[in-house]
Write an enzyme that holds these catalytic residues in place. Structure first.
Site, PDB file in Angstrom:
ATOM      1  N   ASP A  83       0.638  -1.191   0.477  1.00  0.00           N
ATOM      2  CA  ASP A  83       0.113   0.455  -0.613  1.00  0.00           C
ATOM      3  C   ASP A  83       1.140   1.369  -0.078  1.00  0.00           C
ATOM      4  O   ASP A  83       2.058   1.758   0.590  1.00  0.00           O
ATOM      5  CB  ASP A  83      -0.901  -0.270   1.703  1.00  0.00           C
ATOM      6  CG  ASP A  83      -1.819   1.592   1.056  1.00  0.00           C
ATOM      7  OD1 ASP A  83      -2.624   1.339   0.150  1.00  0.00           O
ATOM      8  OD2 ASP A  83      -2.925   1.370   2.282  1.00  0.00           O
ATOM      9  N   GLY A 134       0.012   5.212  -4.606  1.00  0.00           N
ATOM     10  CA  GLY A 134      -0.866   6.664  -4.420  1.00  0.00           C
ATOM     11  C   GLY A 134      -0.423   7.779  -4.108  1.00  0.00           C
ATOM     12  O   GLY A 134      -0.341   8.848  -4.255  1.00  0.00           O
ATOM     13  N   HIS A 137       1.889   3.655  -8.936  1.00  0.00           N
ATOM     14  CA  HIS A 137       1.529   2.379  -9.160  1.00  0.00           C
ATOM     15  C   HIS A 137       3.244   1.074  -9.831  1.00  0.00           C
ATOM     16  O   HIS A 137       3.748   0.183  -9.893  1.00  0.00           O
ATOM     17  CB  HIS A 137       0.295   2.131 -10.034  1.00  0.00           C
ATOM     18  CG  HIS A 137      -1.060   1.896  -9.409  1.00  0.00           C
ATOM     19  ND1 HIS A 137      -0.752   1.797  -8.274  1.00  0.00           N
ATOM     20  CD2 HIS A 137      -1.328   2.761  -9.519  1.00  0.00           C
ATOM     21  CE1 HIS A 137      -2.116   2.164  -7.745  1.00  0.00           C
ATOM     22  NE2 HIS A 137      -2.784   2.657  -8.312  1.00  0.00           N
ATOM     23  N   ASN A 181     -11.365  -2.301  -4.676  1.00  0.00           N
ATOM     24  CA  ASN A 181     -10.599  -1.539  -5.910  1.00  0.00           C
ATOM     25  C   ASN A 181     -11.056  -1.110  -7.067  1.00  0.00           C
ATOM     26  O   ASN A 181     -10.758  -0.040  -7.719  1.00  0.00           O
ATOM     27  CB  ASN A 181      -9.005  -2.027  -6.163  1.00  0.00           C
ATOM     28  CG  ASN A 181      -8.066  -2.311  -4.972  1.00  0.00           C
ATOM     29  OD1 ASN A 181      -7.305  -2.561  -5.035  1.00  0.00           O
ATOM     30  ND2 ASN A 181      -8.630  -1.183  -3.864  1.00  0.00           N
TER      31      ASN A 181
HETATM   32  C1  IPE Z   1      -5.366  -2.855   0.369  1.00  0.00           C
HETATM   33  O1  IPE Z   1      -4.478  -1.106   0.223  1.00  0.00           O
HETATM   34  C2  IPE Z   1      -5.428  -3.019  -1.538  1.00  0.00           C
HETATM   35  C3  IPE Z   1      -3.905  -3.235  -1.750  1.00  0.00           C
HETATM   36  C4  IPE Z   1      -3.095  -2.707  -1.351  1.00  0.00           C
HETATM   37  C5  IPE Z   1      -4.228  -3.690  -3.823  1.00  0.00           C
HETATM   38  P1  IPE Z   1      -5.915  -1.076   0.018  1.00  0.00           P
HETATM   39  O2  IPE Z   1      -5.505   1.229  -0.566  1.00  0.00           O
HETATM   40  O3  IPE Z   1      -7.870  -0.554  -1.174  1.00  0.00           O
HETATM   41  O4  IPE Z   1      -7.153  -0.263   1.294  1.00  0.00           O
HETATM   42  P2  IPE Z   1      -8.159   0.950   2.152  1.00  0.00           P
HETATM   43  O5  IPE Z   1      -8.651   1.766   1.289  1.00  0.00           O
HETATM   44  O6  IPE Z   1      -6.430   2.033   2.646  1.00  0.00           O
HETATM   45  O7  IPE Z   1      -8.309   0.087   3.450  1.00  0.00           O
HETATM   46  C1  IPE Z   2      -1.963   0.340  -3.596  1.00  0.00           C
HETATM   47  O1  IPE Z   2      -1.371   1.442  -3.624  1.00  0.00           O
HETATM   48  C2  IPE Z   2      -2.242  -0.293  -4.358  1.00  0.00           C
HETATM   49  C3  IPE Z   2      -3.355  -0.846  -5.302  1.00  0.00           C
HETATM   50  C4  IPE Z   2      -4.539  -0.307  -4.632  1.00  0.00           C
HETATM   51  C5  IPE Z   2      -4.004  -1.162  -6.022  1.00  0.00           C
HETATM   52  P1  IPE Z   2      -2.833   2.460  -3.289  1.00  0.00           P
HETATM   53  O2  IPE Z   2      -2.985   2.886  -4.686  1.00  0.00           O
HETATM   54  O3  IPE Z   2      -3.679   2.504  -2.682  1.00  0.00           O
HETATM   55  O4  IPE Z   2      -1.968   4.049  -2.506  1.00  0.00           O
HETATM   56  P2  IPE Z   2      -2.786   4.681  -1.394  1.00  0.00           P
HETATM   57  O5  IPE Z   2      -2.771   3.735  -0.712  1.00  0.00           O
HETATM   58  O6  IPE Z   2      -3.556   5.541  -2.595  1.00  0.00           O
HETATM   59  O7  IPE Z   2      -1.091   5.508  -1.229  1.00  0.00           O
HETATM   60 MG    MG Z   3      -4.120   2.459  -0.460  1.00  0.00          MG
END
Ligand code: IPE
Ligand code: IPE
Ligand code: MG
Length: 243
Positions: free
Chosen positions: A16, A19, A33, A64
């Site tokens: 995680d 983003g 990503h 997601n």
């Molecule tokens: C969990 O992260 C899913 C992945 C890393 C693929 P999310 O970013 O989707 O989780 P939340 O929304 O913070 O709980």
């Molecule tokens: C995890 O990173 C990857 C996926 C969920 C696909 P995020 O996209 O959730 O990154 P943050 O949590 O928004 O920083």
């Molecule tokens: Mg995330």
């Protein structure tokens, strides 16, 4: 040849923070990503070098899909390209790849890509890499129960376990989540019952070998009791034999 302390047999990671990594650099989320894929490549290599038998990573959750459409389609593109690009090296490095998750509504091209990657690496034995894609712990428990019900089998913890999507590997010993959040977000709900949890503030693209070693060191500092008491841990116990 570098020497590392013994690693847990099965490490699972919620990757995680992609983003936020991009946002801090005023870049589009997709750049995060893409960098996340680089971080995964490094992590796979590091785990294999440390003798990890199974690495399970969370790449895309059931939830997601509800992100903005351009992020979802961009992520699919990043993942599909990464799979195509990385498979030859994974095959050479002795890594066996499995994709874990619901494939029923995936695009045909994506399904073919996943099946191709699995077939190309099927003979490998050095390390298993489970990529959880369109995966949710609740989906897994429900699909396992549905399989047993369809076969008219009794639902017990043991029978359900054999029908889960990760029945081909032992339960995770160490679950790492990067990005600073302390939650599972629907990852390995069944399998993590006795996993050690480790939360890192590092965003996934910044999670490197040194951070992995810190997590492994933290794991070695824990006492896994599986419901027993400390004094029982040196003795032979059916509970420990199953762990
Ligand atoms: C969990 O992260 C899913 C992945 C890393 C693929 P999310 O970013 O989707 O989780 P939340 O929304 O913070 O709980
Ligand atoms: C995890 O990173 C990857 C996926 C969920 C696909 P995020 O996209 O959730 O990154 P943050 O949590 O928004 O920083
Ligand atoms: Mg995330």
């Amino acid at each position: 040849m570098a020497h590392f302390p013994p690693a847990p047999a099965h490490i699972a990671i919620v990757m995680d923070g992609n983003g936020r990594w991009a946002k801090r650099r005023y870049l589009p989320r997709l750049a995060g990503h893409r960098q996340g894929v680089e971080s995964l490549r490094r992590c796979v290599k590091a785990c294999a070098e440390r003798g990890v038998s199974v690495l399970t990573v969370f790449a895309f959750s059931s939830e997601n899909w509800s992100r903005p459409a351009d992020e979802v389609s961009g992520l699919m593109d990043v993942l599909a390209r990464a799979i195509g690009r990385e498979v030859p090296q994974l095959a050479r490095d002795g890594i066996r790849v499995h994709f874990v998750g619901d494939r029923t509504n995936l695009a045909a091209g994506m399904c073919e890509g996943l099946a191709h990657a699995e077939a190309e690496t099927a003979h490998n034995t050095r390390m298993v890499l489970n990529v959880c894609f369109n995966y949710g712990g609740r989906w897994d428990i429900a699909q396992a129960a549905a399989q047993l019900a369809a076969r008219g089998e009794a639902i017990t913890p043991e029978s359900l376990h054999t029908a889960t999507a990760l029945a081909h590997v032992r339960d995770p010993d160490l679950v790492i989540r990067t990005g600073g959040e302390m939650r599972l977000s629907n990852f390995l709900l069944w399998q993590s019952a006795y996993a050690e949890l480790y939360f890192s503030d590092k965003l996934w693209p910044d999670f490197d070998e040194a951070e992995l070693d810190v997590a492994i060191a933290a794991y070695h500092g824990r006492e896994r009791r599986f419901g027993l008491i400390s004094e029982q841990l040196d003795q032979e116990s059916p509970v420990l034999a199953r762990a």
